[in-house]
Design a protein around this motif. Structure first.
Motif, PDB file in Angstrom:
ATOM      1  N   GLY A  68      37.338 -22.835  -0.235  1.00 37.35           N
ATOM      2  CA  GLY A  68      36.935 -24.195  -1.051  1.00 37.35           C
ATOM      3  C   GLY A  68      35.934 -23.870  -2.104  1.00 37.35           C
ATOM      4  N   ALA A  69      35.436 -22.848  -2.433  1.00 39.75           N
ATOM      5  CA  ALA A  69      34.254 -22.527  -3.239  1.00 39.75           C
ATOM      6  C   ALA A  69      34.788 -22.510  -4.621  1.00 39.75           C
ATOM      7  CB  ALA A  69      33.542 -21.280  -2.997  1.00 39.75           C
ATOM      8  N   ASP A  70      33.741 -23.007  -5.638  1.00 39.13           N
ATOM      9  CA  ASP A  70      34.138 -23.346  -6.808  1.00 39.13           C
ATOM     10  C   ASP A  70      34.080 -21.646  -7.719  1.00 39.13           C
ATOM     11  OD1 ASP A  70      34.529 -25.838  -6.935  1.00 39.13           O
ATOM     12  OD2 ASP A  70      32.529 -26.348  -7.344  1.00 39.13           O
ATOM     13  N   ILE A  71      34.854 -21.253  -8.544  1.00 38.89           N
ATOM     14  CA  ILE A  71      34.950 -20.108  -9.287  1.00 38.89           C
ATOM     15  C   ILE A  71      34.683 -20.462 -10.666  1.00 38.89           C
ATOM     16  CG2 ILE A  71      36.337 -17.812  -9.918  1.00 38.89           C
ATOM     17  CD1 ILE A  71      35.224 -17.971  -6.929  1.00 38.89           C
ATOM     18  N   SER A  72      33.872 -19.552 -11.392  1.00 36.68           N
ATOM     19  CA  SER A  72      33.639 -19.707 -12.789  1.00 36.68           C
ATOM     20  C   SER A  72      33.331 -18.320 -13.260  1.00 36.68           C
ATOM     21  CB  SER A  72      32.186 -20.344 -13.068  1.00 36.68           C
ATOM     22  OG  SER A  72      32.417 -21.544 -12.607  1.00 36.68           O
ATOM     23  N   LEU A  73      33.894 -18.242 -14.485  1.00 37.55           N
ATOM     24  CA  LEU A  73      33.870 -16.544 -15.194  1.00 37.55           C
ATOM     25  C   LEU A  73      33.193 -16.730 -16.480  1.00 37.55           C
ATOM     26  CD1 LEU A  73      37.714 -15.915 -14.530  1.00 37.55           C
ATOM     27  CD2 LEU A  73      35.998 -15.534 -13.356  1.00 37.55           C
ATOM     28  N   VAL A 110      37.165 -22.092 -13.379  1.00 36.19           N
ATOM     29  CA  VAL A 110      38.727 -21.885 -13.363  1.00 36.19           C
ATOM     30  C   VAL A 110      39.408 -22.264 -12.275  1.00 36.19           C
ATOM     31  CG1 VAL A 110      38.570 -19.696 -14.883  1.00 36.19           C
ATOM     32  CG2 VAL A 110      38.137 -19.580 -12.379  1.00 36.19           C
ATOM     33  N   GLY A 111      38.632 -22.595 -11.164  1.00 34.15           N
ATOM     34  CA  GLY A 111      39.319 -23.264 -10.048  1.00 34.15           C
ATOM     35  C   GLY A 111      38.669 -22.888  -8.911  1.00 34.15           C
ATOM     36  N   SER A 112      39.193 -23.180  -7.748  1.00 31.92           N
ATOM     37  CA  SER A 112      38.459 -22.969  -6.291  1.00 31.92           C
ATOM     38  C   SER A 112      39.475 -22.000  -5.557  1.00 31.92           C
ATOM     39  CB  SER A 112      38.495 -24.456  -5.735  1.00 31.92           C
ATOM     40  OG  SER A 112      39.683 -24.958  -5.379  1.00 31.92           O
ATOM     41  N   THR A 113      38.574 -21.502  -4.532  1.00 24.47           N
ATOM     42  CA  THR A 113      39.107 -20.383  -3.724  1.00 24.47           C
ATOM     43  C   THR A 113      40.163 -21.022  -2.678  1.00 24.47           C
ATOM     44  OG1 THR A 113      37.279 -20.456  -1.943  1.00 24.47           O
ATOM     45  CG2 THR A 113      37.323 -18.767  -3.870  1.00 24.47           C
ATOM     46  N   GLU A 155      31.851 -11.557 -15.346  1.00 24.22           N
ATOM     47  CA  GLU A 155      30.936 -12.090 -14.275  1.00 24.22           C
ATOM     48  C   GLU A 155      31.567 -13.128 -13.481  1.00 24.22           C
ATOM     49  OE1 GLU A 155      26.427 -12.340 -14.277  1.00 24.22           O
ATOM     50  OE2 GLU A 155      27.230 -14.354 -14.737  1.00 24.22           O
ATOM     51  N   VAL A 156      31.916 -13.072 -12.170  1.00 22.24           N
ATOM     52  CA  VAL A 156      32.546 -14.103 -11.359  1.00 22.24           C
ATOM     53  C   VAL A 156      31.360 -14.840 -10.560  1.00 22.24           C
ATOM     54  CG1 VAL A 156      34.253 -14.687  -9.747  1.00 22.24           C
ATOM     55  CG2 VAL A 156      34.579 -12.586 -11.440  1.00 22.24           C
ATOM     56  N   THR A 157      31.355 -15.907 -10.675  1.00 17.81           N
ATOM     57  CA  THR A 157      30.396 -16.740  -9.980  1.00 17.81           C
ATOM     58  C   THR A 157      31.140 -17.588  -9.027  1.00 17.81           C
ATOM     59  OG1 THR A 157      29.086 -17.007 -11.935  1.00 17.81           O
ATOM     60  CG2 THR A 157      28.547 -18.241 -10.103  1.00 17.81           C
TER      61      THR A 157
END
Length: 325
Positions: A240-245, A262-265, A289-291
């Motif tokens: 449920g973590a947020d993913i940004s690129l 881009v979405g969540s895990t 880079e993936v945050t």
């Protein structure tokens, strides 16, 4: 007196006989040799049909007449006359070469004038286009062309190469039907001398990005990189973590970008690269880079080299999140 009369009578008789002989003689009629002829151009043989179907790119054709001597009749020696007759050509050579080459290419399956943004350009120059007559040998037709290919970015991909056709046909010096045949068969021979397989190679998208290592992504979908499908699988614990690129670049060809959510895990997708300026060769200097962020947990970042991602066709990782204290 009597001798004088006989002498005059004799002269008169001889004159009369000479006049009768001249009247009976048939004058010789000399026919004038024609001095104006026409060479009629025609595409006398079609190409192999549908040889190059399903090309990924179209092609455009540009014709230039670069002949040093624009006369269709180069040499003329029939054994007794070395002066050249006046010879016309129908139709004019640049128009005929343009129309016939286009027809020849379309028959083979090339897609002409498809899309100006992605079409390749073929510059075809006419260097020689002539016919000669030599006594005892006959008619010789010669066609010499040079061509070069540019991609949609006006980069030269196929340097100046030549294609030549030469045909000899025996015939008499006034037989310009045979002269036309020699000329037309020489043109077909020149078309056959073109390496069409090589041209088709450039119009087919490479199966691997490494095969077009310097071709830049322009966002038009015309590179192998943009057709390379990358599998993304990004996960975290807890989920449920947020993913940004974002793109991190050390090459001037590719710009850095801001973070893009881009979405969540767990995040799983398949996508192609659409990074403007990216090539296979400069991809080693570009990173993704993936945050990963989740409330109550420390933000984590990971970077992935694009060259490795392209070769492996995958970017996958798992973030083990740590709670904030």
């Amino acid at each position: 007196m009597k001798k004088s009369v006989l002498l005059i009578a004799g002269i008169a008789f001889l004159f009369s006989m000479s006049s009768c002989s001249l009247l009976r003689r048939t004058p010789k009629v000399v026919e004038a040799t024609p001095t104006h002829y026409t060479v009629n151009l025609a595409l006398v043989e079609e190409a192999q049909s549908n040889r190059y179907l399903e090309m990924d790119y179209g092609i455009r054709l540009s014709i230039k007449d670069l002949r040093a001597n624009k006369s269709i009749l180069k040499k003329y020696d029939n054994g007794s006359v070395t002066s050249k007759p006046t010879v016309y050509v129908n139709p004019d050579i640049p128009s005929f070469v343009s129309e016939s080459t286009r027809k020849y290419m379309r028959t083979m399956g090339f897609n002409l004038d498809s899309d100006i943004s992605s079409d390749y350009m073929m510059n075809l120059a006419i260097r020689e286009y002539n016919v000669s007559y030599l006594s005892g040998i006959g008619w010789n037709g010669t066609v010499s062309l040079t061509l070069e290919i540019f991609d949609a970015d006006q980069k030269l991909v196929y340097p100046n190469v030549s294609a030549t056709g030469r045909v000899h046909i025996y015939g008499n010096p006034t037989d310009f039907v045979t002269a036309s045949k020699a000329m037309n068969e020489a043109f077909v021979a020149a078309l056959k001398d073109v390496d069409w397989d090589r041209i088709a190679y450039f119009l087919k998208k490479a199966s691997k990005p490494s095969q077009e290592a310097n071709k830049q992504v322009q966002g038009e979908g015309n590179t192998s990189l943009e057709s390379t499908v990358i599998r993304w699988y990004l996960d975290s614990a807890p989920k449920g973590a947020d993913i940004s690129l974002r793109v991190v670049s050390s090459t001037p060809d590719v710009k850095n970008t801001n973070q893009n959510y881009v979405g969540s895990t767990p995040y799983e997708t398949t996508e192609t690269f659409d990074i403007v300026g990216l090539t296979y060769n400069n991809s080693g200097n570009v990173q993704i880079e993936v945050t990963c962020e989740k409330a109550g947990y420390i933000t984590q970042k990971k970077r992935f080299n694009l060259r490795q991602a392209i070769d492996q066709k995958e970017i996958s990782t798992k973030f083990n999140l740590i709670k904030e204290e």
